[in-house]
Every structure is written in structure tokens, then in C-alpha cells.
Design a protein around this motif. Structure first.
Motif, PDB file in Angstrom:
ATOM      1  N   ILE A   1     -33.496 -19.230  -8.743  1.00 51.52           N
ATOM      2  CA  ILE A   1     -32.838 -18.303  -8.475  1.00 51.52           C
ATOM      3  C   ILE A   1     -33.756 -17.729  -7.688  1.00 51.52           C
ATOM      4  N   PHE A   2     -32.810 -17.221  -6.808  1.00 51.46           N
ATOM      5  CA  PHE A   2     -33.548 -16.588  -5.647  1.00 51.46           C
ATOM      6  C   PHE A   2     -33.571 -14.699  -5.433  1.00 51.46           C
ATOM      7  N   PHE A   3     -34.185 -13.970  -5.588  1.00 51.67           N
ATOM      8  CA  PHE A   3     -34.116 -12.579  -5.517  1.00 51.67           C
ATOM      9  C   PHE A   3     -34.401 -11.442  -4.129  1.00 51.67           C
ATOM     10  N   LEU A   4     -33.713 -11.971  -2.960  1.00 52.05           N
ATOM     11  CA  LEU A   4     -34.166 -11.145  -2.185  1.00 52.05           C
ATOM     12  C   LEU A   4     -34.241 -10.142  -2.028  1.00 52.05           C
ATOM     13  N   GLN A   5     -35.097  -9.372  -0.783  1.00 53.94           N
ATOM     14  CA  GLN A   5     -34.721  -8.015  -0.530  1.00 53.94           C
ATOM     15  C   GLN A   5     -34.567  -8.279   0.932  1.00 53.94           C
ATOM     16  N   GLU A   6     -34.136  -6.671   1.623  1.00 49.68           N
ATOM     17  CA  GLU A   6     -33.770  -7.108   3.643  1.00 49.68           C
ATOM     18  C   GLU A   6     -32.894  -8.173   4.226  1.00 49.68           C
ATOM     19  N   VAL A   7     -32.066  -8.788   3.799  1.00 48.86           N
ATOM     20  CA  VAL A   7     -31.469 -10.205   4.032  1.00 48.86           C
ATOM     21  C   VAL A   7     -30.442  -9.246   4.848  1.00 48.86           C
ATOM     22  N   GLN A   8     -30.624  -9.606   5.636  1.00 49.68           N
ATOM     23  CA  GLN A   8     -29.574  -9.644   7.538  1.00 49.68           C
ATOM     24  C   GLN A   8     -28.483  -9.907   7.112  1.00 49.68           C
ATOM     25  N   GLY A   9     -27.481  -9.237   6.348  1.00 43.41           N
ATOM     26  CA  GLY A   9     -25.746  -9.547   6.396  1.00 43.41           C
ATOM     27  C   GLY A   9     -25.298  -9.981   7.761  1.00 43.41           C
ATOM     28  N   ARG A  10     -25.647  -8.762   9.060  1.00 40.54           N
ATOM     29  CA  ARG A  10     -25.093  -8.742  10.375  1.00 40.54           C
ATOM     30  C   ARG A  10     -26.138  -8.339  11.471  1.00 40.54           C
ATOM     31  N   HIS A  11     -26.863  -9.010  12.642  1.00 40.06           N
ATOM     32  CA  HIS A  11     -27.826  -8.245  13.232  1.00 40.06           C
ATOM     33  C   HIS A  11     -26.680  -8.616  14.931  1.00 40.06           C
ATOM     34  N   ASP A  12     -26.288  -8.047  15.135  1.00 33.68           N
ATOM     35  CA  ASP A  12     -25.545  -8.584  16.849  1.00 33.68           C
ATOM     36  C   ASP A  12     -26.669  -8.766  17.479  1.00 33.68           C
ATOM     37  N   LYS A  13     -27.270  -7.582  17.787  1.00 33.76           N
ATOM     38  CA  LYS A  13     -28.720  -7.954  18.797  1.00 33.76           C
ATOM     39  C   LYS A  13     -29.385  -9.168  18.952  1.00 33.76           C
ATOM     40  N   TYR A  14     -29.913  -9.348  17.676  1.00 34.49           N
ATOM     41  CA  TYR A  14     -30.347 -10.444  17.672  1.00 34.49           C
ATOM     42  C   TYR A  14     -29.778 -11.602  17.817  1.00 34.49           C
ATOM     43  N   ALA A  15     -28.728 -11.849  17.214  1.00 29.69           N
ATOM     44  CA  ALA A  15     -27.801 -13.077  17.464  1.00 29.69           C
ATOM     45  C   ALA A  15     -27.722 -12.569  19.341  1.00 29.69           C
ATOM     46  N   MET A  16     -27.046 -12.165  19.525  1.00 29.95           N
ATOM     47  CA  MET A  16     -26.935 -12.453  20.675  1.00 29.95           C
ATOM     48  C   MET A  16     -28.532 -12.476  21.817  1.00 29.95           C
ATOM     49  N   ARG A  17     -29.675 -12.393  21.682  1.00 28.47           N
ATOM     50  CA  ARG A  17     -30.917 -12.085  22.650  1.00 28.47           C
ATOM     51  C   ARG A  17     -31.264 -13.545  21.498  1.00 28.47           C
ATOM     52  N   HIS A  18     -31.151 -14.158  20.558  1.00 28.52           N
ATOM     53  CA  HIS A  18     -31.909 -15.662  19.798  1.00 28.52           C
ATOM     54  C   HIS A  18     -30.238 -16.686  19.562  1.00 28.52           C
ATOM     55  N   ALA A  19     -29.644 -16.710  20.221  1.00 28.15           N
ATOM     56  CA  ALA A  19     -28.314 -16.947  20.443  1.00 28.15           C
ATOM     57  C   ALA A  19     -29.001 -18.986  20.258  1.00 28.15           C
ATOM     58  N   ASP A  20     -29.890 -19.398  20.268  1.00 27.79           N
ATOM     59  CA  ASP A  20     -29.974 -20.264  19.963  1.00 27.79           C
ATOM     60  C   ASP A  20     -30.719 -20.760  18.776  1.00 27.79           C
ATOM     61  N   VAL A  21     -31.643 -19.856  18.196  1.00 23.39           N
ATOM     62  CA  VAL A  21     -31.413 -19.446  16.639  1.00 23.39           C
ATOM     63  C   VAL A  21     -31.140 -18.833  15.838  1.00 23.39           C
ATOM     64  N   TRP A  22     -30.653 -18.267  15.803  1.00 20.67           N
ATOM     65  CA  TRP A  22     -29.735 -17.312  15.387  1.00 20.67           C
ATOM     66  C   TRP A  22     -28.825 -17.641  14.440  1.00 20.67           C
ATOM     67  N   PRO A  23     -28.411 -17.960  13.082  1.00 22.71           N
ATOM     68  CA  PRO A  23     -27.554 -18.612  12.592  1.00 22.71           C
ATOM     69  C   PRO A  23     -26.391 -17.515  12.317  1.00 22.71           C
ATOM     70  N   GLU A  24     -24.801 -18.084  13.092  1.00 22.78           N
ATOM     71  CA  GLU A  24     -24.277 -17.560  12.972  1.00 22.78           C
ATOM     72  C   GLU A  24     -23.382 -17.133  11.903  1.00 22.78           C
ATOM     73  N   GLU A  25     -23.708 -18.032  10.545  1.00 18.67           N
ATOM     74  CA  GLU A  25     -23.404 -17.159   9.057  1.00 18.67           C
ATOM     75  C   GLU A  25     -24.664 -16.245   9.036  1.00 18.67           C
ATOM     76  N   ALA A  26     -23.763 -15.451   7.873  1.00 21.13           N
ATOM     77  CA  ALA A  26     -25.041 -14.160   7.475  1.00 21.13           C
ATOM     78  C   ALA A  26     -25.842 -15.061   6.999  1.00 21.13           C
ATOM     79  N   GLN A  27     -27.562 -13.840   6.937  1.00 20.43           N
ATOM     80  CA  GLN A  27     -28.542 -14.863   6.075  1.00 20.43           C
ATOM     81  C   GLN A  27     -28.152 -15.169   5.190  1.00 20.43           C
ATOM     82  N   HIS A  28     -28.005 -14.618   3.875  1.00 18.39           N
ATOM     83  CA  HIS A  28     -27.763 -15.225   1.976  1.00 18.39           C
ATOM     84  C   HIS A  28     -27.066 -16.156   2.216  1.00 18.39           C
ATOM     85  N   GLN A  29     -25.726 -16.809   2.960  1.00 18.30           N
ATOM     86  CA  GLN A  29     -25.391 -17.800   3.250  1.00 18.30           C
ATOM     87  C   GLN A  29     -25.583 -18.720   4.197  1.00 18.30           C
TER      88      GLN A  29
END
Length: 264
Positions: A37-65
């Protein structure tokens, strides 16, 4: 029942200095912990700016998934919402999650905080798990701790095994005694003192003995402040350690804590 758990503030999946994506490296690092079991904080559910700026390495799904992958079930508690996205706490469990609820404990408009409560169907017992990220101001933390105590007392049976873990921002260690006294919990680094006997433990609670100190976890490059905690009830603490060094310093500004537990 043996259980391995970890708590980690992942800094939204970006490096603390340059803000570069570290999500893929984080996924590999979490896998190396081999935690149930992992207890995680500051998990990015969505971040449109990072997704656009780093499209090659930023996952399409939410970080927790993305971090949960195929091995764990993910539950997300959204706390902070803004125009380009949102973030919060998450629980990743190798065991089935029976229920979950995210409680808003924000103390003012500038810090959105929540308590993510999940009931996990662990072998031999249902385990109540609370993922925490408290505020930066002492008065806020005290009020949020009161809310945490009330939430635990009203949402879990008094004899139920439980884990409370996360980033408490409690560098002066003012909150631990209140949690011990009201909830009967033990912090995983209390083990050394509590092993000296019940008398030593009670003298500590009464302020007449050596004070227990949580581990240093911040900053990850050279941990000095004691910010992160794992409190347990109904579980034996077999071991606990802070993971630090070159790898962990590159992933987040916090170092993770990993603990091995056993059901009493």
C-alpha cells in the motif's frame, strides 16, 4: 499477516529544482519499494500545461492511475483545483479497496487540504487507511489534526487496525502526542523507545521521559526536517526506514518512508 507500506510526497511528479517531469522514474522507484500500500501526497490528477509542454514524457492518464499500473488499485482524493488542473492525495493498494471518502479539511483559501480514507480488504482483516497532507501553518495543522481525530473516531471501529500516513508538515513534532493519546496509535519510529517497556512509554507520554522523534525526510537531498509520518494501530512494527540518496533526491523534495508491519 505481513504488510509493507510506504508514504511519499511525490511533488506532483516533477523535480524540485527545475520542474522537469519525473513520473516514469517515479513509477520505477515505487516498484522497487515492493510495498503493498502506498500513501501518496501531491499527486497530479491533471495538469494541462505540463501535458502540453512535455507531451513526449507526460502520461495521458492521471498520475495515480499511471503509478498504480496493473499491480495496484488506485484511489484519488482531489483537493486543490485550478484552471489548468488539480492535485491531491492518493492511495495505491495491492489489495481490494472496499470503500473510500475524501474529507475536505482546508483551513483557509490558500491551502486546499483533505483526508483520504480508504478501507482496504487486506488478508485476515479490513484495514482503515488515512492519507494526510496537513497545512504549512501551525494553527491550521492543529485544527486539521483535530478534524483527523474526529474523522478516525467516527469512521472506524475502536478496535480496527489502521494506518495514518502522509506529509504532516509538523517539523516541531507538536501533533504526535495528541494522536497517540486520542487514537492509541504508534509512530513507526517510536519502536526503539516503546521497546524499552510500557513504563518508559508512559513516562514519555506524561512528558517525564525522552521524547520520541520521527525520522528526518526533508529535503530529500539532505534530510533534516521531520515532516512525514506513519502512525499505526493494531499492527506490529517490524522495521521502518527512510530512503534517501542520489536517486531519491532527483525525484522529489521529500524522501519516502517504508515500513514493514504485521497484524497483531
Amino acid at each position: 499477516m505481513k504488510l509493507r507500506i510506504a508514504t511519499y510526497n511525490i511533488h506532483k511528479g516533477v523535480s524540485s529544482l527545475r520542474g522537469m517531469p519525473r513520473v516514469h522514474a517515479l513509477k520505477q522507484a515505487l516498484a522497487s519499494m515492493e510495498s503493498d500500500i502506498f500513501f501518496l501526497q501531491e499527486v497530479q490528477g491533471r495538469h494541462d500545461k505540463y501535458a502540453m509542454r512535455h507531451a513526449d514524457v507526460w502520461p495521458e492518464e492521471a498520475q495515480h492511475q499511471f503509478l498504480a499500473g496493473d499491480s495496484h488499485q488506485a484511489v484519488y482524493g482531489m483537493n486543490a483545483v485550478y484552471d489548468h488542473g488539480h492535485h491531491g492525495n492518493a492511495l495505491l493498494s495491492r489489495f481490494p479497496v472496499l470503500s473510500s471518502i475524501n474529507r475536505d479539511v482546508s483551513d483557509h483559501a490558500f491551502e486546499a487540504r483533505g483526508i483520504l480514507h480508504c478501507v482496504v480488504q487486506a488478508p485476515k482483516a479490513d484495514l482503515h487507511c488515512y492519507v494526510i497532507h496537513l497545512g504549512l501553518f501551525a494553527r491550521s495543522r492543529r485544527r486539521q489534526t483535530e478534524a483527523l481525530i474526529e474523522a478516525v473516531q467516527t469512521s472506524s471501529p475502536p478496535d480496527a487496525p489502521l494506518v495514518i500516513a502522509g506529509d504532516f508538515n509538523d517539523w516541531t513534532n507538536e501533533l504526535s502526542d495528541s494522536l497517540r493519546q486520542h487514537l492509541g496509535v504508534t509512530e513507526v519510529f517510536d519502536k526503539d523507545l516503546s521497546s524499552r517497556g510500557f513504563g518508559a512509554y508512559m513516562r514519555m507520554l506524561a512528558g517525564r521521559g525522552p521524547k520520541m522523534k520521527p525520522a528526518r525526510t526533508f529535503p530529500a537531498a539532505l534530510p533534516w526536517l521531520r515532516l512525514d509520518r506513519i502512525y499505526v494501530r493494531g499492527l506490529e512494527i517490524e522495521s521502518a526506514q527512510v530512503l534517501h540518496g542520489g536517486l531519491w533526491a532527483k525525484l522529489s523534495d521529500h524522501a519516502p518512508i517504508v515500513a514493514s508491519l504485521a497484524l497483531r
